[in-house]
Design a protein around this motif. Structure first.
Motif, PDB file in Angstrom:
ATOM      1  N   ILE A 113     -59.424  36.816  -6.558  1.00  0.00           N
ATOM      2  CA  ILE A 113     -58.733  38.105  -6.421  1.00  0.00           C
ATOM      3  C   ILE A 113     -58.256  38.598  -7.781  1.00  0.00           C
ATOM      4  O   ILE A 113     -58.380  39.786  -8.107  1.00  0.00           O
ATOM      5  N   SER A 114     -57.729  37.689  -8.601  1.00  0.00           N
ATOM      6  CA  SER A 114     -57.268  38.093  -9.936  1.00  0.00           C
ATOM      7  C   SER A 114     -58.409  38.594 -10.799  1.00  0.00           C
ATOM      8  O   SER A 114     -58.213  39.452 -11.665  1.00  0.00           O
ATOM      9  N   LEU A 115     -59.625  38.073 -10.570  1.00  0.00           N
ATOM     10  CA  LEU A 115     -60.802  38.512 -11.319  1.00  0.00           C
ATOM     11  C   LEU A 115     -61.462  39.742 -10.683  1.00  0.00           C
ATOM     12  O   LEU A 115     -62.483  40.220 -11.163  1.00  0.00           O
ATOM     13  N   ASN A 116     -60.859  40.220  -9.599  1.00  0.00           N
ATOM     14  CA  ASN A 116     -61.376  41.383  -8.864  1.00  0.00           C
ATOM     15  C   ASN A 116     -62.743  41.122  -8.227  1.00  0.00           C
ATOM     16  O   ASN A 116     -63.497  42.050  -7.953  1.00  0.00           O
ATOM     17  N   LEU A 256     -52.067  45.398 -15.152  1.00  0.00           N
ATOM     18  CA  LEU A 256     -52.743  46.641 -15.504  1.00  0.00           C
ATOM     19  C   LEU A 256     -53.286  47.354 -14.282  1.00  0.00           C
ATOM     20  O   LEU A 256     -53.291  48.589 -14.224  1.00  0.00           O
ATOM     21  N   ARG A 257     -53.772  46.608 -13.315  1.00  0.00           N
ATOM     22  CA  ARG A 257     -54.326  47.263 -12.134  1.00  0.00           C
ATOM     23  C   ARG A 257     -53.251  48.052 -11.408  1.00  0.00           C
ATOM     24  O   ARG A 257     -53.458  49.194 -11.017  1.00  0.00           O
ATOM     25  N   ARG A 258     -52.097  47.443 -11.195  1.00  0.00           N
ATOM     26  CA  ARG A 258     -51.007  48.146 -10.516  1.00  0.00           C
ATOM     27  C   ARG A 258     -50.558  49.349 -11.332  1.00  0.00           C
ATOM     28  O   ARG A 258     -50.266  50.415 -10.788  1.00  0.00           O
ATOM     29  N   LEU A 259     -50.511  49.196 -12.652  1.00  0.00           N
ATOM     30  CA  LEU A 259     -50.103  50.309 -13.503  1.00  0.00           C
ATOM     31  C   LEU A 259     -51.100  51.461 -13.406  1.00  0.00           C
ATOM     32  O   LEU A 259     -50.718  52.638 -13.364  1.00  0.00           O
ATOM     33  N   ARG A 285     -55.074  58.170 -18.478  1.00  0.00           N
ATOM     34  CA  ARG A 285     -54.575  56.812 -18.700  1.00  0.00           C
ATOM     35  C   ARG A 285     -55.065  55.874 -17.608  1.00  0.00           C
ATOM     36  O   ARG A 285     -55.422  54.720 -17.874  1.00  0.00           O
ATOM     37  N   ALA A 286     -55.095  56.374 -16.361  1.00  0.00           N
ATOM     38  CA  ALA A 286     -55.578  55.553 -15.253  1.00  0.00           C
ATOM     39  C   ALA A 286     -57.058  55.221 -15.435  1.00  0.00           C
ATOM     40  O   ALA A 286     -57.475  54.076 -15.244  1.00  0.00           O
ATOM     41  N   VAL A 287     -57.850  56.223 -15.813  1.00  0.00           N
ATOM     42  CA  VAL A 287     -59.285  55.999 -16.021  1.00  0.00           C
ATOM     43  C   VAL A 287     -59.514  54.950 -17.103  1.00  0.00           C
ATOM     44  O   VAL A 287     -60.362  54.052 -16.965  1.00  0.00           O
ATOM     45  N   ALA A 288     -58.758  55.026 -18.189  1.00  0.00           N
ATOM     46  CA  ALA A 288     -58.923  54.086 -19.297  1.00  0.00           C
ATOM     47  C   ALA A 288     -58.671  52.642 -18.836  1.00  0.00           C
ATOM     48  O   ALA A 288     -59.412  51.720 -19.209  1.00  0.00           O
ATOM     49  N   ILE A 289     -57.640  52.450 -18.015  1.00  0.00           N
ATOM     50  CA  ILE A 289     -57.328  51.090 -17.546  1.00  0.00           C
ATOM     51  C   ILE A 289     -58.391  50.599 -16.575  1.00  0.00           C
ATOM     52  O   ILE A 289     -58.841  49.452 -16.648  1.00  0.00           O
ATOM     53  N   HIS A 290     -58.822  51.474 -15.655  1.00  0.00           N
ATOM     54  CA  HIS A 290     -59.869  51.070 -14.710  1.00  0.00           C
ATOM     55  C   HIS A 290     -61.146  50.690 -15.439  1.00  0.00           C
ATOM     56  O   HIS A 290     -61.848  49.753 -15.046  1.00  0.00           O
ATOM     57  N   GLU A 291     -61.455  51.428 -16.499  1.00  0.00           N
ATOM     58  CA  GLU A 291     -62.640  51.103 -17.306  1.00  0.00           C
ATOM     59  C   GLU A 291     -62.487  49.705 -17.901  1.00  0.00           C
ATOM     60  O   GLU A 291     -63.415  48.899 -17.877  1.00  0.00           O
ATOM     61  N   ALA A 292     -61.312  49.434 -18.451  1.00  0.00           N
ATOM     62  CA  ALA A 292     -61.074  48.135 -19.092  1.00  0.00           C
ATOM     63  C   ALA A 292     -61.160  46.985 -18.092  1.00  0.00           C
ATOM     64  O   ALA A 292     -61.641  45.901 -18.420  1.00  0.00           O
ATOM     65  N   LEU A 293     -60.703  47.244 -16.874  1.00  0.00           N
ATOM     66  CA  LEU A 293     -60.694  46.205 -15.849  1.00  0.00           C
ATOM     67  C   LEU A 293     -62.028  46.097 -15.112  1.00  0.00           C
ATOM     68  O   LEU A 293     -62.226  45.172 -14.330  1.00  0.00           O
ATOM     69  N   ASN A 294     -62.925  47.052 -15.351  1.00  0.00           N
ATOM     70  CA  ASN A 294     -64.203  47.106 -14.647  1.00  0.00           C
ATOM     71  C   ASN A 294     -63.992  47.123 -13.135  1.00  0.00           C
ATOM     72  O   ASN A 294     -64.713  46.478 -12.367  1.00  0.00           O
ATOM     73  N   ASP A 295     -62.971  47.869 -12.715  1.00  0.00           N
ATOM     74  CA  ASP A 295     -62.621  47.995 -11.303  1.00  0.00           C
ATOM     75  C   ASP A 295     -63.305  49.255 -10.771  1.00  0.00           C
ATOM     76  O   ASP A 295     -62.754  50.351 -10.818  1.00  0.00           O
ATOM     77  N   LYS A 296     -64.527  49.088 -10.267  1.00  0.00           N
ATOM     78  CA  LYS A 296     -65.351  50.241  -9.911  1.00  0.00           C
ATOM     79  C   LYS A 296     -64.749  51.082  -8.798  1.00  0.00           C
ATOM     80  O   LYS A 296     -64.782  52.319  -8.854  1.00  0.00           O
TER      81      LYS A 296
END
Length: 465
Positions: A113-116, A256-259, A285-296
């Protein structure tokens, strides 16, 4: 070698040379139990030593079992299990290998889960749930799997698992985990556009406030969930207040995901209040974090919201790449739940471009998917936009039929405020076609059904999880 002799109270303890027992039950073999399990069960059940012992055995006997000074007979263990509401299996000692395997399985589930890796987490969690788990472990696994399902947009099963876990935590008086489970249930409810989401989120907040030392991670999650529900309900000031409370609570956290989800919610809230500069700031800012997390999936939701933001600002050309990317990311994620939001957003875009045939096709596709999900809010959105598309082509009968269908869905769901907004939009359409009597009737019903709303604003497709 010392023998094991039964005590009159149904206990077995080590002694010296074997002696004849004077008790009625005779000699018994003691049952090996997990250290601390008897005391844990008693405390979580809110019972005293005397209440567990009753008239059958002595309080001292229960004390000896709890402290490991004696092993209970099976009859005593069954008595303790019955009084504390636990299955006998909860107390039985596992082999070291079994214990290690189980702990490793739960740790692996948390890691996935932590690794998404949500698909992997669901597979691992479902396998764990097939095992014979003690109630605490079962509840923990259920909640972890619920979170994985919810992040993938599977609201029904995620909500069901979270509710099952909450039942256990409420029974043992664990307020912290009760609040966590209520958060998950609220997330499932607002993903389903279920009006009960607000009560669940407020319940999570009230429960969390009763925890003496509330961890910041839980406080952030509770406020973020409440913000998401207020966003779904279009209570923008309350949403902003909740999101800002989440940011303040997590000032020193690195989640970061919650943020990113908080930024997404703030973006949408400011957008609806007409503060587009703030909205764009938080969305980027949200898009930048999602990109970094690779959370599609989260990135797809945020791209959808950003596309809608630009579309409502009149920047149609700029909105298209964001909405198209949102659809592409949704397809890549392999998740169908929630995809209707993006399809209806694209239908709105096509309508703005006067591409009526495409708009109808997209809206119908979105409506069909929403019906498969049995999501009342999304179903109503599909009908409303089909009605708007028909109105733009002067197809009055089709428009009236679509709005009537939307009202019926929302009335069945008890979504009073959403009905009010839909009637207000319909009133505008009736006024534009010259039906002032019908428009006034719809507007009166809209005003009677809910607090004042911004009648010119189309229905938003909130994408948070």
């Amino acid at each position: 070698m010392s023998a094991v002799v039964s005590h009159p109270g149904g206990l077995s303890a080590p002694h010296g040379p074997e002696k004849a027992s004077s008790g009625r039950r005779g000699r018994r073999r003691g049952v090996e139990i997990r250290p601390g399990s008897a005391r844990q069960a008693r405390l979580e059940a809110g019972l005293s030593l005397g209440q567990v012992a009753g008239n059958q055995i002595s309080r001292t006997a229960i004390y000896f079992v709890e402290t490991g000074k004696a092993k209970p007979s099976m009859e005593t263990l069954e008595l303790i299990a019955e009084r504390t509401g636990r299955p006998v299996e909860f107390f039985l000692a596992k082999t070291g290998a079994d214990d290690a395997a189980l702990l490793g399985g739960v740790a692996d589930l948390e890691r996935l889960i932590s690794l998404n890796d949500l698909a992997g987490a669901i597979v691992a969690g479902d396998k764990l749930l097939e095992l014979k788990l003690d109630l605490d472990t079962q509840a923990k696994v259920r909640h972890l799997v619920a979170m994985a399902y919810l992040r993938q947009g599977h609201a029904v099963i995620g909500r069901r698992l979270a509710a099952a876990a909450r039942a256990h935590y409420e029974r043992i008086g664990d307020l912290l985990m009760t609040a966590e489970c209520l958060c998950s249930e609220a997330q499932g409810a607002f993903l389903m556009h279920d009006p009960s989401a607000l009560a669940l989120a407020e319940g999570a907040l009230a429960t969390a406030r009763a925890v003496k030392a509330l961890p910041p991670t839980t406080e952030v999650r509770v406020w973020g969930t409440l913000g998401g529900v207020h966003t779904t309900n279009r209570n923008w000031p309350a949403a902003i207040k909740a999101y800002e409370a989440a940011i303040a609570a997590g000032d020193n956290l690195q989640d970061l995901r919650r943020l990113s989800l908080t930024y997404s919610g703030l973006s949408l809230s400011y957008q609806e209040l007409g503060q587009l500069t703030q909205a764009t700031h938080y969305s980027q800012r949200a898009v930048a974090i999602h990109e970094a997390l690779n959370d599609k999936l989260s990135l797809a939701r945020t791209e959808n919201n950003l596309g809608i933001l630009l579309l409502r600002a009149g920047e149609t050309a700029a909105a298209r790449p964001h909405l198209e990317r949102a659809l592409r990311l949704w397809d890549e994620s392999g998740v169908e739940t929630g995809k209707a939001d993006v399809l209806i957003s694209l239908a709105e875009l096509a309508l703005a471009e006067s591409r009526f045939g495409l708009a109808v096709e997209l809206a119908r596709d979105g409506l069909a998917r929403a019906e498969q999900e049995n999501a009342p809010g999304r179903i109503a959105d599909g009908h409303i936009w089909l009605g708007r598309i028909a109105a733009a082509q002067d197809q009055d009968a089709e428009c009236d039929a679509e709005f009537a269908a939307a009202f019926a869905v929302l009335e069945t769901a008890g979504a009073t405020e959403r009905i009010s907004r839909a009637r207000a939009h319909y009133a505008e359409i009736l006024e534009s076609r010259g039906d002032l009597v019908g428009a006034n009737r719809q507007l009166r019903q809209a005003l009677a059904g809910a607090p004042p709303v911004e009648y010119g604003a189309p229905e938003s497709r909130v994408a948070t999880a």
